[in-house]
Design a protein around this motif. Structure first.
Motif, PDB file in Angstrom:
ATOM      1  N   UNK A  21       0.732  -1.341   0.093  1.00 47.39           N
ATOM      2  CA  UNK A  21       0.001  -0.076  -0.101  1.00 47.39           C
ATOM      3  C   UNK A  21       0.882   1.625   0.130  1.00 47.39           C
ATOM      4  N   UNK A  22       2.127   1.535   0.039  1.00 46.05           N
ATOM      5  CA  UNK A  22       2.812   2.394   0.591  1.00 46.05           C
ATOM      6  C   UNK A  22       3.360   2.599  -1.012  1.00 46.05           C
ATOM      7  N   UNK A  23       3.185   4.367  -0.907  1.00 49.86           N
ATOM      8  CA  UNK A  23       3.448   5.138  -2.406  1.00 49.86           C
ATOM      9  C   UNK A  23       5.275   4.883  -2.644  1.00 49.86           C
ATOM     10  N   UNK A  24       5.443   5.173  -3.668  1.00 41.68           N
ATOM     11  CA  UNK A  24       6.698   5.439  -4.326  1.00 41.68           C
ATOM     12  C   UNK A  24       7.151   6.066  -3.428  1.00 41.68           C
ATOM     13  N   UNK A  25       9.273   6.036  -2.598  1.00 42.89           N
ATOM     14  CA  UNK A  25       9.404   7.094  -1.794  1.00 42.89           C
ATOM     15  C   UNK A  25       8.898   7.553  -0.790  1.00 42.89           C
ATOM     16  N   UNK A  26       7.656   6.518  -0.066  1.00 41.25           N
ATOM     17  CA  UNK A  26       7.353   6.436   0.969  1.00 41.25           C
ATOM     18  C   UNK A  26       7.921   7.570   2.861  1.00 41.25           C
ATOM     19  N   UNK A  27       9.482   6.348   2.363  1.00 42.47           N
ATOM     20  CA  UNK A  27      10.192   6.531   3.582  1.00 42.47           C
ATOM     21  C   UNK A  27      11.572   7.594   2.847  1.00 42.47           C
ATOM     22  N   UNK A  28      11.696   8.647   1.856  1.00 44.25           N
ATOM     23  CA  UNK A  28      12.608   8.861   1.199  1.00 44.25           C
ATOM     24  C   UNK A  28      13.335  10.239   2.327  1.00 44.25           C
ATOM     25  N   UNK A  29      12.320  10.666   2.614  1.00 45.58           N
ATOM     26  CA  UNK A  29      12.544  11.582   3.625  1.00 45.58           C
ATOM     27  C   UNK A  29      13.344  11.997   4.967  1.00 45.58           C
ATOM     28  N   UNK A  30      12.534  10.381   5.281  1.00 46.46           N
ATOM     29  CA  UNK A  30      12.858   9.848   6.844  1.00 46.46           C
ATOM     30  C   UNK A  30      14.447   8.845   7.089  1.00 46.46           C
ATOM     31  N   UNK A  31      15.070   7.851   5.460  1.00 44.58           N
ATOM     32  CA  UNK A  31      15.347   7.059   5.868  1.00 44.58           C
ATOM     33  C   UNK A  31      16.779   7.339   6.613  1.00 44.58           C
ATOM     34  N   UNK A  58       1.440   9.230   7.201  1.00 41.26           N
ATOM     35  CA  UNK A  58       3.089   9.409   6.811  1.00 41.26           C
ATOM     36  C   UNK A  58       4.353   9.132   8.042  1.00 41.26           C
ATOM     37  N   UNK A  59       5.155   8.997   7.983  1.00 39.75           N
ATOM     38  CA  UNK A  59       5.785   8.510   8.903  1.00 39.75           C
ATOM     39  C   UNK A  59       6.927   9.839   9.140  1.00 39.75           C
ATOM     40  N   UNK A  60       7.298   9.633  10.655  1.00 39.45           N
ATOM     41  CA  UNK A  60       8.701  11.132  10.761  1.00 39.45           C
ATOM     42  C   UNK A  60       7.924  12.144  11.654  1.00 39.45           C
ATOM     43  N   UNK A  61       6.774  11.548  11.971  1.00 43.19           N
ATOM     44  CA  UNK A  61       6.192  13.063  12.495  1.00 43.19           C
ATOM     45  C   UNK A  61       5.915  12.813  13.879  1.00 43.19           C
ATOM     46  N   UNK A  62       6.074  12.179  13.989  1.00 45.17           N
ATOM     47  CA  UNK A  62       4.855  11.565  15.636  1.00 45.17           C
ATOM     48  C   UNK A  62       6.276  10.260  16.515  1.00 45.17           C
ATOM     49  N   UNK A  63       6.758  10.917  17.856  1.00 43.69           N
ATOM     50  CA  UNK A  63       7.883  10.433  17.994  1.00 43.69           C
ATOM     51  C   UNK A  63       6.815   9.443  19.497  1.00 43.69           C
ATOM     52  N   UNK A  64       6.868   8.596  18.865  1.00 41.19           N
ATOM     53  CA  UNK A  64       6.207   7.482  20.215  1.00 41.19           C
ATOM     54  C   UNK A  64       5.916   6.520  21.243  1.00 41.19           C
ATOM     55  N   UNK A  65       6.883   7.017  22.460  1.00 37.95           N
ATOM     56  CA  UNK A  65       7.102   5.863  22.820  1.00 37.95           C
ATOM     57  C   UNK A  65       5.604   5.441  23.943  1.00 37.95           C
TER      58      UNK A  65
END
Length: 233
Positions: A21-31, A58-65
């Motif tokens: 389901x992930x679009x292309x380059x989904x993690x590009x900005x946070x790899x 999208x990833x990289x927005x919330x740090x979730x402990x």
């Protein structure tokens, strides 16, 4: 063994659907780096979807402990210190907002309430540690004028959930390890219709120490006026 293997297969299948389901380059900005805007410490509860509740896809927005009872602290040889899962993003990833998220019907608050009123610790030891750290908060709450002990137990527990969110947020604001310019907000995630009929809403109950829902309403856009309620004030 058969049922656990079946669920293992469900996990693998679910992850496969996720990958597809992930679009292309989904993690590009946070790899190679991360700079989440917010660290949100939640209760370890399967009913509280930590990222999905905020609508981020999208990833990289919330740090979730997360931990038992959404506690912002840990014990260090008898001293209360801010938990590393909260401090790490504040000190190392330029995160400048900290959010404490409790939830209605919290089992951790229920366990601490039962201990505070004469019951036994739930066990095992790894659980007892976190419940034990909550008990003084619950005892203080029960002795305050904010908790209506004449109400039924579920109502008292939900009031204590909010009390604990305020307490944890206050601990962050008072800690020397949390810079003064870090915004600290408290929410209660409601999937039981306790605060209103919008199931799944995260109700804003604390804004940098302000807990009066009327005053909080003045601090947020009008369209979110129904997103702040309180069981205490």
């Amino acid at each position: 063994m058969g049922s656990t293997r079946k669920f293992l297969e469900e996990l693998l299948a679910g992850n496969q659907r996720h990958v597809e389901s992930l679009p292309e380059n989904y993690f590009a900005e946070v790899q190679t780096d991360q700079h989440p805007d917010t660290v949100a410490i939640c209760c370890s509860d399967s009913r509280v979807p930590q990222e999905h509740m905020w609508g981020f896809d999208h990833p990289g927005v919330i740090f979730t402990p997360s931990n038992i009872g959404n506690q912002v602290w840990d014990d260090d040889d008898g001293d209360r210190i801010v938990d590393g899962g909260v401090l790490y993003p504040i000190h190392h990833t330029d995160t400048d907002v900290a959010v404490v998220v409790g939830h209605t019907g919290c089992g951790a608050i229920t366990a601490a309430y039962q201990v505070a009123t004469g019951g036994d610790f739930p066990g095992p030891k790894g659980v007892d540690k976190w419940v034990e750290m909550l008990v003084p908060v619950i005892e203080e709450g029960l002795e305050s004028d904010l908790i209506d002990r004449e109400m039924n137990e579920s109502t008292v527990i939900n009031q204590l959930v909010e009390y604990n969110v305020d307490y944890q947020a206050g601990f962050l604001r008072e800690s020397d390890d949390v810079p003064d310019d870090v915004g600290v907000y408290g929410f209660v995630y409601d999937f039981q219709g306790v605060y209103g009929n919008a199931y799944g809403r995260a109700y804003l109950v604390n804004v940098n120490g302000e807990t009066d829902s009327g005053r909080i309403t003045e601090l947020i856009p009008d369209e979110f006026a129904t997103s702040t309620q309180s069981l205490l004030y």
